[in-house]
Design a protein around this motif. Structure first.
Motif, PDB file in Angstrom:
ATOM      1  N   PRO A  15      42.581  77.690  45.679  1.00 45.01           N
ATOM      2  CA  PRO A  15      41.483  76.715  45.748  1.00 45.01           C
ATOM      3  C   PRO A  15      41.191  76.038  44.412  1.00 45.01           C
ATOM      4  O   PRO A  15      40.884  74.839  44.372  1.00 45.01           O
ATOM      5  N   PHE A  16      41.283  76.782  43.309  1.00 41.10           N
ATOM      6  CA  PHE A  16      41.020  76.174  42.009  1.00 41.10           C
ATOM      7  C   PHE A  16      42.088  75.139  41.660  1.00 41.10           C
ATOM      8  O   PHE A  16      41.795  74.116  41.032  1.00 41.10           O
ATOM      9  N   GLN A  21      43.349  69.303  41.105  1.00 38.53           N
ATOM     10  CA  GLN A  21      44.070  68.161  41.664  1.00 38.53           C
ATOM     11  C   GLN A  21      43.114  67.061  42.069  1.00 38.53           C
ATOM     12  O   GLN A  21      43.345  65.875  41.788  1.00 38.53           O
ATOM     13  N   LYS A  22      42.023  67.450  42.720  1.00 37.43           N
ATOM     14  CA  LYS A  22      41.057  66.449  43.175  1.00 37.43           C
ATOM     15  C   LYS A  22      40.368  65.778  41.996  1.00 37.43           C
ATOM     16  O   LYS A  22      40.113  64.572  42.022  1.00 37.43           O
ATOM     17  N   LEU A 235      50.180  80.443  38.374  1.00 31.86           N
ATOM     18  CA  LEU A 235      49.749  81.744  38.872  1.00 31.86           C
ATOM     19  C   LEU A 235      49.911  81.834  40.395  1.00 31.86           C
ATOM     20  O   LEU A 235      50.376  82.852  40.920  1.00 31.86           O
ATOM     21  N   MET A 236      49.525  80.763  41.089  1.00 25.08           N
ATOM     22  CA  MET A 236      49.632  80.752  42.538  1.00 25.08           C
ATOM     23  C   MET A 236      51.075  80.922  42.991  1.00 25.08           C
ATOM     24  O   MET A 236      51.388  81.729  43.868  1.00 25.08           O
ATOM     25  N   GLN A 237      51.996  80.173  42.367  1.00 28.36           N
ATOM     26  CA  GLN A 237      53.397  80.234  42.774  1.00 28.36           C
ATOM     27  C   GLN A 237      54.030  81.569  42.393  1.00 28.36           C
ATOM     28  O   GLN A 237      54.786  82.142  43.175  1.00 28.36           O
ATOM     29  N   PHE A 265      33.354  76.483  49.629  1.00 26.63           N
ATOM     30  CA  PHE A 265      32.286  76.671  48.644  1.00 26.63           C
ATOM     31  C   PHE A 265      32.482  75.771  47.429  1.00 26.63           C
ATOM     32  O   PHE A 265      31.540  75.114  46.974  1.00 26.63           O
ATOM     33  N   LEU A 266      33.708  75.732  46.895  1.00 29.04           N
ATOM     34  CA  LEU A 266      33.983  74.916  45.705  1.00 29.04           C
ATOM     35  C   LEU A 266      33.841  73.429  46.012  1.00 29.04           C
ATOM     36  O   LEU A 266      33.372  72.657  45.166  1.00 29.04           O
TER      37      LEU A 266
END
Length: 301
Positions: A15-16, A21-22, A235-237, A265-266
């Motif tokens: 999500p972060f 990205q946004k 980290l995600m990958q 939430f974010l």
């Protein structure tokens, strides 16, 4: 214990990554340029490792590894560019829960190619995902010609997200094959480096045909955001690759779905997206559906 920590990091990082990205797309950054720069930053970190360890592994990697990683690189760049475009067009609190549809997409090859239809638990999961979609659509929009579900599936951001998920599903197959012939660390390193090479080739044919000075200025003004995106994406990958090579993958994938709640939430907290309670309720329903599908598939597998 280690796998639990890896799954937890993956749940938080995803999500972060979408948040950063946004932020960048809101500042007029081109989606492909975002992917290019992120892979450039990750490659800069990985290259010294490649140089230091080249004699130990670089010339011992199989042809199958390079072939699978080449496919992964192309799919990664295009899929992530589609994802960034989706994040640009739609709310995070909508796109996060949409990730639950990945569980349904994963069933399609078995249905079409093997005739393996889901059992009662899987069907219930599919029903929950579709039903939960009702709650995440902004129903304040009046459109008498189309119902809520039609608006959901025809929203451009959602369509880009579905396209990105389809590519990610194919990418995971090649990533798993590459991982079987190497290690998580090596696979991650060349995911970053070959991803940069693929992004650069595509950018030469697309982004670099236009004036890139606005993107360069945006990058210079948002160095911290780009660095944060590179770290969260890396980290995600890396966590995804570790889980693919570990045990109880099905259960880990089920836990991944809980990141949808953090996305909602974010999205509300950072971007002031509306209808948080309704979207959280829809997310809980969709996550529950995805978990049922993943766990049934894991049990059957």
């Amino acid at each position: 214990m280690l796998l639990t920590l890896v799954v937890l990091i993956r749940i938080i990082a995803n999500p972060f990554s979408n948040v950063f990205q946004k932020m960048l797309t809101r500042r007029a950054a081109d989606p492909l340029f975002v992917i290019l720069l992120v892979h450039a930053l990750l490659s800069a970190i990985c290259l010294p490792v490649v140089v230091f360890l080249a004699s130990h592994f670089l010339f011992h990697l199989s042809y199958a590894f390079w072939l699978n990683m080449a496919a992964v690189a192309g799919l990664t760049v295009v899929g992530n560019a589609l994802l960034v475009q989706a994040v640009k067009l739609s709310d995070l609190s909508v796109l996060g829960p949409v990730n639950a549809y990945k569980s349904i997409i994963s069933l399609i090859p078995g249905i079409l190619l093997l005739g393996e239809f889901p059992r009662a638990t899987g069907l219930a999961g599919m029903g929950l995902i579709v039903a939960g979609s009702y709650f995440i659509v902004d129903k304040s929009v009046t459109d008498p010609k189309r119902n809520v579900f039609v608006r959901f599936f025809t929203e451009r951001g959602v369509q880009y997200r579905f396209a990105a998920m389809a590519l990610a599903a194919v990418e995971a197959v090649f990533l798993k094959r590459a991982l079987l012939t190497s290690s998580a660390t090596i696979t991650f390193i060349f995911w970053a480096i070959l991803g940069f090479a693929a992004a650069a080739c595509i950018a030469v044919l697309t982004v670099f045909q236009n004036d890139i000075r606005p993107d360069l200025r945006t990058a210079a003004a948002n160095k911290r955001t780009y660095l944060s995106l590179a770290i969260s994406t890396g980290l995600m990958q890396l966590c995804t690759i570790i889980v693919l090579g570990g045990f109880q993958v099905g259960y880990a994938l089920a836990l991944f779905q809980t990141s949808a709640l953090l996305s909602v939430f974010l999205g509300h907290r950072i971007f002031k997206e509306p209808n948080i309670l309704e979207r959280l309720a829809g997310s809980v329903v969709m996550v529950a559906g995805a978990v049922l599908i993943v766990l049934e598939h894991s049990t059957n597998g």
